[in-house]
Design an enzyme around this catalytic site. Structure first.
Site, short mmCIF file in Angstrom:
data_model
loop_
_atom_site.label_atom_id
_atom_site.label_comp_id
_atom_site.label_asym_id
_atom_site.label_seq_id
_atom_site.Cartn_x
_atom_site.Cartn_y
_atom_site.Cartn_z
N ARG A 165 0.73 15.31 12.89
CA ARG A 165 1.45 14.74 11.74
C ARG A 165 1.88 15.88 10.83
O ARG A 165 1.27 16.15 9.80
CB ARG A 165 0.55 13.73 11.01
CG ARG A 165 0.19 12.54 11.88
CD ARG A 165 -0.54 11.47 11.11
NE ARG A 165 0.32 10.75 10.17
CZ ARG A 165 -0.10 9.75 9.42
NH1 ARG A 165 -1.34 9.34 9.47
NH2 ARG A 165 0.72 9.15 8.58
N CYS B 76 -4.82 8.42 8.95
CA CYS B 76 -4.99 7.97 10.34
C CYS B 76 -4.59 9.08 11.30
O CYS B 76 -3.66 9.84 11.05
CB CYS B 76 -4.12 6.75 10.61
SG CYS B 76 -4.56 5.32 9.62
N ARG C 233 -9.16 0.63 3.72
CA ARG C 233 -8.20 1.55 3.11
C ARG C 233 -6.91 0.84 2.74
O ARG C 233 -6.23 1.23 1.78
CB ARG C 233 -7.86 2.69 4.09
CG ARG C 233 -8.93 3.74 4.21
CD ARG C 233 -8.42 4.91 5.04
NE ARG C 233 -7.04 5.20 4.71
CZ ARG C 233 -6.11 5.57 5.58
NH1 ARG C 233 -6.40 5.74 6.84
NH2 ARG C 233 -4.88 5.80 5.19
N ASP D 81 3.91 0.49 12.16
CA ASP D 81 2.66 0.02 11.55
C ASP D 81 2.32 -1.42 11.93
O ASP D 81 1.27 -1.93 11.54
CB ASP D 81 2.72 0.18 10.02
CG ASP D 81 2.75 1.65 9.61
OD1 ASP D 81 2.48 2.51 10.47
OD2 ASP D 81 3.07 1.93 8.44
N LYS E 187 0.83 -1.21 0.00
CA LYS E 187 0.00 0.00 0.00
C LYS E 187 0.87 1.27 0.00
O LYS E 187 0.67 2.17 -0.82
CB LYS E 187 -0.89 0.01 1.25
CG LYS E 187 -1.51 1.35 1.53
CD LYS E 187 -2.07 1.40 2.95
CE LYS E 187 -2.17 2.78 3.45
NZ LYS E 187 -1.36 3.28 4.47
N ASN E 188 1.83 1.34 0.93
CA ASN E 188 2.55 2.61 1.06
C ASN E 188 3.53 2.86 -0.09
O ASN E 188 3.98 4.00 -0.26
CB ASN E 188 3.25 2.68 2.43
CG ASN E 188 2.23 2.93 3.54
OD1 ASN E 188 1.10 3.35 3.27
ND2 ASN E 188 2.61 2.66 4.78
C1 EPZ Z 1 4.47 6.86 6.63
O1 EPZ Z 1 3.81 8.01 7.13
C2 EPZ Z 1 3.42 5.78 6.49
N1 EPZ Z 1 2.38 6.27 5.58
C3 EPZ Z 1 2.83 5.45 7.85
O2 EPZ Z 1 1.99 4.32 7.67
C4 EPZ Z 1 3.95 5.07 8.82
O3 EPZ Z 1 3.42 4.93 10.12
C5 EPZ Z 1 5.04 6.14 8.85
O4 EPZ Z 1 5.50 6.42 7.51
C6 EPZ Z 1 6.26 5.74 9.66
O5 EPZ Z 1 6.81 4.56 9.14
C7 EPZ Z 1 2.59 6.23 4.27
O6 EPZ Z 1 3.61 5.78 3.77
C8 EPZ Z 1 1.48 6.72 3.40
P1 EPZ Z 1 6.85 10.03 8.60
P2 EPZ Z 1 4.53 9.43 7.08
O7 EPZ Z 1 6.89 11.31 7.83
O8 EPZ Z 1 5.38 9.50 5.88
C9 EPZ Z 1 7.66 13.29 12.01
C10 EPZ Z 1 0.02 3.06 7.73
O9 EPZ Z 1 -0.58 2.54 8.70
N2 EPZ Z 1 7.60 14.27 10.92
O10 EPZ Z 1 7.92 9.03 8.37
O11 EPZ Z 1 3.48 10.47 7.23
C11 EPZ Z 1 6.30 12.70 12.30
O12 EPZ Z 1 5.55 13.52 13.18
C12 EPZ Z 1 0.57 4.45 7.84
O13 EPZ Z 1 0.17 2.50 6.64
C13 EPZ Z 1 7.92 15.58 11.17
O14 EPZ Z 1 8.22 15.97 12.29
O15 EPZ Z 1 5.42 9.35 8.38
C14 EPZ Z 1 6.65 11.35 12.88
O16 EPZ Z 1 6.90 11.47 14.24
C15 EPZ Z 1 0.16 5.11 9.10
N3 EPZ Z 1 7.85 16.49 10.13
C16 EPZ Z 1 7.95 10.98 12.16
O17 EPZ Z 1 8.44 12.19 11.59
C17 EPZ Z 1 7.52 16.11 8.87
O18 EPZ Z 1 7.50 16.96 7.97
C18 EPZ Z 1 7.81 9.97 11.04
O19 EPZ Z 1 6.79 10.38 10.13
C19 EPZ Z 1 7.23 14.77 8.62
C20 EPZ Z 1 7.26 13.86 9.66
#
Ligand code: EPZ
Length: 424
Positions: A118, A113, A393, A301, A18-19
């Site tokens: 986020r 989610c 989803r 996840d 998916k991702n």
């Molecule tokens: C991806 O989300 C996945 N979603 C999420 O999977 C997954 O939980 C996450 O990566 C972590 O592995 C998709 O790929 C669509 P991040 P993403 O940016 O990219 C902080 C699922 O269940 N951060 O890696 O949105 C953030 O707050 C979903 O399939 C910032 O501070 O996650 C978090 O603490 C849920 N500033 C950390 O980084 C930013 O600009 C990691 O978030 C971006 C992120």
């Protein structure tokens, strides 16, 4: 609805990731020719991103349920509608893709989610480093660049979304962009491979440093999406949870090493083959401590699913969620089934109970929904799960796959309740 207590046994085939899919599909906006994308999972998030692309003027043709042809030669707008983008987090990839190809993007803040703040500040910083001006006007993120120029970008926190988004925009920027402290998740590598297969020049994905040499044009090609690491992990945990014996097929065992190690620690047998993994269990589950971390650490996840499994393990386990601020909301639902879990911020302490007992619960988000299904499979009696839209989803045919493994699980088509099925 699930009648718990059945041992899962047999084989299950894992769908495309998916991702990866939700990034690869919008990445097709960068390409002038036709992209043929294979192993696309049949899930709601894919439907949504395909609808958005069509709305922007892309021609998208389903060759079969899992193969898409996308042609983005003629795009008639750079503005994605809020009604669609609010349904999924990955709509933020439209920013990087539209900015890369057309130097202009208008995308409302993404949905998805809810587990705490986020932010997308690192995505925006990355676009700005490439020469774009980014602002918010009437609730819409607008990114515009006269010209995109390569940059060296250090990410404060390794962010999957920001790494991919910057990579998308940089494929068409002038010069060599370097992303330091990049995310290394399998889907980051998959998107990089897709971009290279379409004519971009991306190196180093899967390491801390990704280098993108901007190209003038991307011509198209064929690409096959990797298997879904999290769907595979969910089935592995379900097999362990039911003291089952399941061959999980179409997986990349390396992507699942952190889970494999934990399952073994918990007294489950895991055998790895070339592209499949067999999970079986005879003895009692033992406690384990788990800390979620960016890849190659234990994936956040799979956190709700492993917590569910540990809720019926012998002893006390401690789970540390180090990626998201608030990803234990589903614990209240698990408590309804008799789980003994206390949560303090990013820490959960699980006192294993003998057995869970079926009860009505709801899916609070996608992976939490999967964990409710696992809980229902483990529990004595009937568990009814509501708000299945979260599960739809991201999981293709979850109940059909589980039924084929012997689970007593079914979905009732009640428009009000939308619960998993009618059992017995
Ligand atoms: C991806 O989300 C996945 N979603 C999420 O999977 C997954 O939980 C996450 O990566 C972590 O592995 C998709 O790929 C669509 P991040 P993403 O940016 O990219 C902080 C699922 O269940 N951060 O890696 O949105 C953030 O707050 C979903 O399939 C910032 O501070 O996650 C978090 O603490 C849920 N500033 C950390 O980084 C930013 O600009 C990691 O978030 C971006 C992120």
């Amino acid at each position: 609805m699930i009648m718990g207590g059945k041992r899962l046994s047999g084989e299950v085939t894992i769908s495309g990731a998916k991702n990866a899919a939700v990034a690869v599909i919008p990445a097709a906006l960068l390409v002038e020719g036709t992209c043929r994308i294979e192993n696309v999972p049949a899930i709601k998030d894919v439907d949504v991103i395909v609808d958005i692309l069509r709305c922007l003027g892309a021609r998208v043709k389903y060759i079969d349920g899992h193969c898409l042809e996308i042609n983005c030669e003629k795009i008639n707008g750079f503005s994605a509608p809020y009604e669609m983008t609010r349904k999924m987090r990955a709509s933020y990839y439209l920013l990087g893709a539209l900015l890369g190809r057309f130097h202009h993007a208008e995308v409302p803040p993404p949905g998805g989610c809810n587990f705490g703040t986020r932010p997308i500040d690192m995505h925006i910083k990355g676009f700005e480093a490439l020469g774009a001006k980014v602002g918010i006007d009437k609730g819409v993120i607008e990114a515009h660049a006269v010209k995109l120029r390569a940059a060296q970008i250090y990410m404060d926190v390794a962010s999957v979304g920001a790494t991919i988004n910057i990579m998308l925009a940089a494929t068409r920027a002038e010069g060599t962009t370097i992303i330091e402290n990049a995310s290394k998740e399998p889907h980051v590598v998959d998107v990089a491979n897709f971009l290279s297969a379409m004519g971009a020049n991306v190196r180093g994905a899967g390491t801390d440093t990704i280098k993108i040499n901007g190209v003038e044009k991307m011509g198209g090609g064929t690409y096959t999406i990797i298997p879904d690491q999290i769907e595979a992990g969910t089935f592995m945990i379900a097999a362990a949870a039911t003291a089952g014996d399941v061959l999980v097929k179409n997986v990349i065992p390396k992507h699942l090493e952190s889970l494999t190690a934990k399952l073994v620690e918990m007294n489950t047998s895991v055998e790895e083959y070339g592209d499949s993994i067999r999970v079986s269990r005879d003895g009692p589950l033992r406690k384990a401590n788990v800390k979620t971390l960016p890849y190659p650490g234990f994936p956040t996840d799979l956190q709700p699913q492993i917590v569910t499994l540990l809720s019926a393990a012998r002893g006390t386990s401690v789970i540390t969620e180090s990626v998201w601020d608030n990803r234990f909301q589903y614990v209240d639902e698990l408590r309804r089934l008799g789980a003994k879990i206390s949560v303090d911020g990013k820490l959960a302490v699980i006192e294993g109970v003998e057995t869970l007992s079926g009860a009505p619960v709801k899916a609070t988000d996608l992976r939490a929904g999967a964990s409710m299904v696992i809980a229902g499979l483990m529990a004595r009696g009937v568990t009814e799960i509501r708000e299945l839209r979260h599960i739809d989803r991201g999981y293709e045919d979850l109940e059909a796959k589980l039924r084929a493994l012997g689970a007593q699980i079914a979905r009732r088509g009640d428009s009000e309740i939308k619960s998993i099925g009618e059992v017995v």
